[in-house]
Design a protein around this motif. Structure first.
Motif, PDB file in Angstrom:
ATOM      1  N   LYS A 125       0.822  -1.210   0.000  1.00  0.00           N
ATOM      2  CA  LYS A 125       0.000   0.000   0.000  1.00  0.00           C
ATOM      3  C   LYS A 125       0.853   1.256   0.000  1.00  0.00           C
ATOM      4  O   LYS A 125       0.470   2.267  -0.581  1.00  0.00           O
ATOM      5  CB  LYS A 125      -0.937  -0.006   1.208  1.00  0.00           C
ATOM      6  N   TYR A 133       1.889   1.866  -3.586  1.00  0.00           N
ATOM      7  CA  TYR A 133       0.754   2.423  -4.326  1.00  0.00           C
ATOM      8  C   TYR A 133       0.541   3.893  -3.973  1.00  0.00           C
ATOM      9  O   TYR A 133       0.258   4.718  -4.843  1.00  0.00           O
ATOM     10  CB  TYR A 133      -0.523   1.637  -4.039  1.00  0.00           C
ATOM     11  N   GLY A 134       0.677   4.239  -2.715  1.00  0.00           N
ATOM     12  CA  GLY A 134       0.507   5.626  -2.285  1.00  0.00           C
ATOM     13  C   GLY A 134       1.554   6.542  -2.891  1.00  0.00           C
ATOM     14  O   GLY A 134       1.244   7.647  -3.343  1.00  0.00           O
ATOM     15  N   SER A 147      -4.172   2.283  -2.486  1.00  0.00           N
ATOM     16  CA  SER A 147      -3.313   2.640  -1.352  1.00  0.00           C
ATOM     17  C   SER A 147      -4.099   2.822  -0.052  1.00  0.00           C
ATOM     18  O   SER A 147      -3.655   2.371   0.994  1.00  0.00           O
ATOM     19  CB  SER A 147      -2.513   3.903  -1.662  1.00  0.00           C
TER      20      SER A 147
END
Length: 120
Positions: A2, A5-6, A41
């Motif tokens: 995550k 992704y962020g 995310s």
């Protein structure tokens, strides 16, 4: 995962915001990519991103229906074309002018043949 992704979401959102001011850089594709990574995310980030005015104006309807009305297409194409024309006029490099022409052609082909037009 995550966190990755962020980070990718923030990078592509930043590039999308740069596209508002830079003539060669499109905004919408980068915001679409940012939304893809943002959704993965965090749920909080997804809610924030989808509530932004920029998302609502440029991305929301397209994501929901995979289509645009003719006035929206015209407005997006006119703005993007005017930015590309400014870049075309201001650049002295021939290869950059050719690139800008190619981007304009691809943009119009994509908008007219691959995005469905719905009544306003």
């Amino acid at each position: 995962m995550k966190i990755i992704y962020g980070i990718l979401c923030l990078i592509f959102m930043g590039i999308g915001f740069l596209g508002l001011a830079l003539p060669i850089l499109p905004t919408t594709p980068f915001l679409l990519i940012a939304s893809y990574f943002g959704v993965r995310s965090s749920a909080r980030f997804e809610r924030w991103f989808k509530s932004t005015n920029l998302y609502q104006k440029h991305v929301a309807t397209f994501i929901e229906t995979r289509s645009m009305s003719r006035p929206v297409k015209r407005r997006i194409l006119a703005f993007a074309s005017s930015m590309l024309i400014v870049g075309f006029i201001m650049t002295p490099a021939v290869w950059a002018k050719i690139l800008i022409i190619c981007v304009m052609i691809v943009k119009y082909v994509y908008f007219y043949f691959f995005i469905e037009t719905v009544p306003a």
